[in-house]
Design an enzyme around this catalytic site. Structure first.
Site, short mmCIF file in Angstrom:
data_model
loop_
_atom_site.label_atom_id
_atom_site.label_comp_id
_atom_site.label_asym_id
_atom_site.label_seq_id
_atom_site.Cartn_x
_atom_site.Cartn_y
_atom_site.Cartn_z
N GLU A 283 25.45 -95.29 -0.76
CA GLU A 283 24.79 -94.96 -2.04
C GLU A 283 23.29 -94.84 -1.85
OE1 GLU A 283 24.49 -93.55 -5.53
OE2 GLU A 283 26.48 -94.30 -5.05
N GLU B 32 19.26 -87.09 -2.26
CA GLU B 32 19.05 -86.42 -3.55
C GLU B 32 17.56 -86.33 -3.89
OE1 GLU B 32 21.40 -88.52 -6.43
OE2 GLU B 32 23.23 -87.42 -5.89
#
Length: 164
Positions: free
Chosen positions: A62, A69
């Site tokens: 994550e 991102e």
């Protein structure tokens, strides 16, 4: 970069991920519940090692996904089909890790007597423990939805309200 500054930078990255990524907060709460309820089951040292490893892998994925991102958004602020593919692949890596985490948990917790111990504890021996369980669950839900920053802002507003 010095050794300690490297740890400081890494810690900042983890905190940023927790503050800004709801999925990371979901992973941290899930890990909390897994470890708390694991005490009702008979797990070996290898079982606990598996839990620590798989929880760490999911959270690390994550963090990497969040980093990719952020980088992709800086490189290409508008829509880009290439950036979409990179983001989808990174999110897919987290999903694979989470699916396998559930599989590991299913294997380790496939013990009906553990669920009986949970029932016995909460419904027979210590029914009063439902109260802290519900309070902690509500706080965890609030943490997931608002995050640490949102929770802090709430208390700062509440503090100002109480003073006036």
């Amino acid at each position: 970069m010095s050794f300690l500054k490297g740890f400081q930078a890494a810690f900042r990255g983890i905190v940023r991920c927790i503050n800004h990524e709801r999925n990371m907060r979901i992973h941290t709460v899930a890990a909390l519940y897994v470890f708390v309820f694991s005490f009702f089951f008979k797990l070996s040292a290898a079982g606990y090692a598996s839990l620590f490893l798989i929880c760490g892998i999911v959270m690390a994925l994550e963090v990497v996904n969040t980093g990719l991102e952020e980088l992709a958004d800086q490189i290409s602020p508008g829509y880009s089909p290439v950036v979409k593919v990179v983001k989808d692949i990174a999110a897919g890596a987290v999903l694979i890790g989470a699916v396998f985490a559930v599989a590991v948990a299913a294997v380790l917790f496939w013990q009906p007597e553990g669920f009986i111990r949970i029932y016995q504890y909460f419904c027979v021996d210590m029914p009063i423990m439902w109260l802290p369980f519900i309070v902690v669950s509500a706080l965890c839900l609030w943490y997931i939805i608002k995050g640490p920053v949102g929770m802090r802002n709430f208390f700062l507003k509440y503090k100002k309200f109480v003073k006036n």
